[in-house]
Write a protein that holds these residues in place. Sequence first.
Motif, mmCIF file in Angstrom:
data_model
loop_
_atom_site.group_PDB
_atom_site.id
_atom_site.type_symbol
_atom_site.label_atom_id
_atom_site.label_comp_id
_atom_site.label_asym_id
_atom_site.label_seq_id
_atom_site.Cartn_x
_atom_site.Cartn_y
_atom_site.Cartn_z
ATOM 1 N N GLY A 81 44.741 46.706 16.428
ATOM 2 C CA GLY A 81 45.490 47.572 15.708
ATOM 3 C C GLY A 81 45.282 49.202 14.848
ATOM 4 N N MET A 82 45.294 50.955 15.994
ATOM 5 C CA MET A 82 44.804 52.029 15.651
ATOM 6 C C MET A 82 46.304 52.706 14.546
ATOM 7 S SD MET A 82 44.639 53.395 18.421
ATOM 8 C CE MET A 82 44.375 51.950 20.272
ATOM 9 N N GLY A 83 45.954 53.408 14.033
ATOM 10 C CA GLY A 83 47.197 54.383 13.175
ATOM 11 C C GLY A 83 47.739 55.430 13.607
ATOM 12 N N VAL A 84 48.554 55.752 13.947
ATOM 13 C CA VAL A 84 48.597 56.942 14.322
ATOM 14 C C VAL A 84 48.789 57.828 14.080
ATOM 15 C CG1 VAL A 84 51.129 57.492 15.915
ATOM 16 C CG2 VAL A 84 50.517 55.155 15.758
ATOM 17 N N GLU A 85 49.235 57.768 12.927
ATOM 18 C CA GLU A 85 48.808 59.468 11.852
ATOM 19 C C GLU A 85 47.743 59.877 12.226
ATOM 20 O OE1 GLU A 85 51.360 56.628 11.519
ATOM 21 O OE2 GLU A 85 52.483 57.257 10.144
ATOM 22 N N ARG A 86 47.097 58.689 11.882
ATOM 23 C CA ARG A 86 44.976 59.307 11.941
ATOM 24 C C ARG A 86 45.193 59.959 12.959
ATOM 25 N NH1 ARG A 86 40.815 56.613 9.176
ATOM 26 N NH2 ARG A 86 42.373 56.964 7.376
ATOM 27 N N ILE A 87 45.612 59.311 14.559
ATOM 28 C CA ILE A 87 44.263 59.449 15.640
ATOM 29 C C ILE A 87 45.543 61.322 16.037
ATOM 30 C CG2 ILE A 87 45.497 59.888 18.190
ATOM 31 C CD1 ILE A 87 44.718 57.025 17.046
ATOM 32 N N ALA A 88 47.562 61.595 14.838
ATOM 33 C CA ALA A 88 47.178 62.487 15.975
ATOM 34 C C ALA A 88 47.163 63.847 14.522
ATOM 35 C CB ALA A 88 48.735 62.563 15.131
ATOM 36 N N MET A 89 46.423 63.953 13.416
ATOM 37 C CA MET A 89 45.728 64.435 12.614
ATOM 38 C C MET A 89 43.966 64.670 12.846
ATOM 39 S SD MET A 89 46.514 61.424 9.333
ATOM 40 C CE MET A 89 46.099 62.967 7.196
ATOM 41 N N LEU A 90 44.252 63.705 13.855
ATOM 42 C CA LEU A 90 42.507 63.803 13.822
ATOM 43 C C LEU A 90 43.184 65.131 15.789
ATOM 44 C CD1 LEU A 90 40.687 61.091 14.504
ATOM 45 C CD2 LEU A 90 39.627 63.151 13.029
ATOM 46 N N LYS A 91 43.291 64.588 16.395
ATOM 47 C CA LYS A 91 44.041 66.105 17.482
ATOM 48 C C LYS A 91 44.221 66.958 17.073
ATOM 49 C CE LYS A 91 46.564 64.909 21.868
ATOM 50 N NZ LYS A 91 45.536 65.112 22.390
ATOM 51 N N TYR A 92 45.121 67.614 15.556
ATOM 52 C CA TYR A 92 45.426 68.453 15.762
ATOM 53 C C TYR A 92 45.385 69.321 14.614
ATOM 54 C CZ TYR A 92 49.557 67.076 19.271
ATOM 55 O OH TYR A 92 50.294 66.054 20.087
ATOM 56 N N GLY A 93 44.534 68.524 13.798
ATOM 57 C CA GLY A 93 43.951 69.019 12.650
ATOM 58 C C GLY A 93 44.294 69.653 11.589
ATOM 59 N N ILE A 94 45.366 67.947 11.199
ATOM 60 C CA ILE A 94 46.010 68.126 10.096
ATOM 61 C C ILE A 94 45.379 67.333 8.923
ATOM 62 C CG2 ILE A 94 48.432 67.328 9.583
ATOM 63 C CD1 ILE A 94 49.753 67.917 11.653
ATOM 64 N N SER A 95 45.750 67.842 7.397
ATOM 65 C CA SER A 95 44.781 67.784 6.638
ATOM 66 C C SER A 95 44.722 66.426 5.710
ATOM 67 C CB SER A 95 43.580 68.345 6.329
ATOM 68 O OG SER A 95 44.463 68.894 5.448
ATOM 69 N N ASP A 96 46.312 66.959 5.936
ATOM 70 C CA ASP A 96 47.432 65.710 4.438
ATOM 71 C C ASP A 96 48.328 65.069 5.276
ATOM 72 O OD1 ASP A 96 49.056 64.828 2.476
ATOM 73 O OD2 ASP A 96 48.516 66.359 1.186
ATOM 74 N N ILE A 97 48.455 63.960 4.964
ATOM 75 C CA ILE A 97 49.125 63.277 5.761
ATOM 76 C C ILE A 97 50.253 63.164 5.683
ATOM 77 C CG2 ILE A 97 49.662 60.972 4.368
ATOM 78 C CD1 ILE A 97 48.944 59.009 6.485
ATOM 79 N N ARG A 98 51.090 63.730 4.296
ATOM 80 C CA ARG A 98 52.348 64.052 4.146
ATOM 81 C C ARG A 98 53.401 65.034 5.029
ATOM 82 N NH1 ARG A 98 50.220 63.230 -2.383
ATOM 83 N NH2 ARG A 98 48.201 64.729 -0.371
ATOM 84 N N GLU A 99 51.918 66.485 5.465
ATOM 85 C CA GLU A 99 52.528 67.216 6.016
ATOM 86 C C GLU A 99 53.720 66.522 7.485
ATOM 87 O OE1 GLU A 99 52.344 69.819 6.226
ATOM 88 O OE2 GLU A 99 50.193 70.807 4.998
ATOM 89 N N PHE A 100 54.070 65.062 7.524
ATOM 90 C CA PHE A 100 54.098 64.857 8.717
ATOM 91 C C PHE A 100 55.850 64.003 8.547
ATOM 92 C CE2 PHE A 100 50.275 62.928 10.270
ATOM 93 C CZ PHE A 100 50.024 63.677 11.638
ATOM 94 N N TYR A 101 56.108 64.556 7.285
ATOM 95 C CA TYR A 101 57.004 63.150 6.297
ATOM 96 C C TYR A 101 58.037 64.649 5.669
ATOM 97 C CZ TYR A 101 54.607 59.701 7.791
ATOM 98 O OH TYR A 101 53.828 58.561 7.787
ATOM 99 N N ASN A 102 57.799 65.446 5.414
ATOM 100 C CA ASN A 102 58.026 66.529 4.631
ATOM 101 C C ASN A 102 59.160 67.597 5.208
ATOM 102 O OD1 ASN A 102 56.436 68.402 5.462
ATOM 103 N ND2 ASN A 102 55.439 68.967 4.553
ATOM 104 N N GLY A 103 59.223 67.229 6.664
ATOM 105 C CA GLY A 103 60.734 67.552 7.332
ATOM 106 C C GLY A 103 60.527 69.436 6.957
ATOM 107 N N ASP A 104 59.215 70.021 6.472
ATOM 108 C CA ASP A 104 58.889 71.221 7.044
ATOM 109 C C ASP A 104 59.295 71.934 8.237
ATOM 110 O OD1 ASP A 104 57.978 74.603 7.062
ATOM 111 O OD2 ASP A 104 56.659 73.695 5.075
ATOM 112 N N LEU A 105 59.853 72.805 8.660
ATOM 113 C CA LEU A 105 60.242 73.304 10.424
ATOM 114 C C LEU A 105 59.048 73.451 10.451
ATOM 115 C CD1 LEU A 105 63.971 73.702 11.070
ATOM 116 C CD2 LEU A 105 62.840 71.354 11.300
ATOM 117 N N ARG A 106 58.254 74.330 9.645
ATOM 118 C CA ARG A 106 57.243 74.833 10.546
ATOM 119 C C ARG A 106 55.930 74.045 10.895
ATOM 120 N NH1 ARG A 106 55.455 78.114 4.902
ATOM 121 N NH2 ARG A 106 55.793 75.936 4.819
#
Length: 336
Positions: free
Chosen positions: A303-328
């Motif tokens: 069972g793998m975490g999709v957010e964890r893999i996306a954070m590693l792939k794109y260099g995102i350090s805070d999981i909340r960036e995925f959900y705050n609706g910031d269009l940037r």
Amino acid sequence: LQSIALENIEDAQTLAQLEEYKVNYLGKKGEITSILRGMGSLSAEERPILGQMANDVKEKIQQAITDKIVSLEEKELLLKLDEEKIDISLPGTKKSVGSLHPLTLVRREMEQIFLGMGYDIVEGPEIETDHYNFEALNLPKNHPARDMQDTFYITENILLRTHTSPVQARTMGKRAPEVPLRIISPGRVFRKDDDATHSPMFHQVEGLVIDKNITLADLKGTLLLFAKQMFGEKQQVRLRPSFFPFTEPSAEVDISCFSCEGNGCGLCSQTGWIEILGAGMVHPNVLEMGGYDPNEVQGFAFGMGVERIAMLKYGISDIREFYNGDLRVVQQFARG
Ligand code: FA5
């Protein structure tokens, strides 16, 4: 008559006006027509002379009308072309194109990798029963391991699933004793978690393989292939002993950290490894509850975490960036 008619025709501004003159002069009740009709009352000598004259006038008017029609039509066409002219040097209106969310991109990439290895994609409900979320996974009521996952309960027996593992139990129940069984199940899961690397709603991709002679080496090989395709050929995986009630033995799986070197993902520990998933060999109790004979077949699951893999792939350090609706954040992933 001729000169007045020709003048009128020359001055006509529209095709409609021209049509009116045509009726007035040449129509059934028109002036020329009535002259030609009245010829019967003339003498034999006058008739051919007047007839010739009237026919000449008729022809001239006819010709003038035809010429005028052509020139009016030309004029109208030019006017129309002029009105509809497009200035191709004007700046265009920009169409704003949407972009797929990074989690959607990563989930699709994960799906493609496993589809390529012959897996089916299966989905399960987000609102789940206690039975599938826990009991069918070897976690009876009051089992201490239930504390590992802080659960949102709806009623005593209905809850928001805490992981995608219930889809394992559901699929075995439907397909047993079919082998080989190879499925992944992507979806949303919910837990009472909330910090920079843990969100109360996140995504997992569950994997389950059941067949004869499946070993831990198959699990490791599969995960290594996945990691190489997702992060690059040099990627390594490492299995650390762990515990899940539904697998035995169980492992936590780390990938090597170089994939995010330099882009500041900030997730990697000093050790140079980062955990991306939980996995193990399917527990015989779970196989049995699912309708398989543990003496005949074995299985592995992860069972793998999709957010964890996306954070590693794109260099995102805070999981909340995925959900705050910031269009940037999202617009960085727009194509073209
Ligand atoms: C599980 O959920 C097990 N069901 C995984 C499993 C499946 C084991 C099949 C064996 C066989 P765990 O709680 O460790 O395990 O979560 C798995 C992954 O989900 C973690 O590695 C992590 O990447 C991710 N994860 C867990 N909690 C969160 C959270 N709150 N926010 C974001 N990602 C999370």
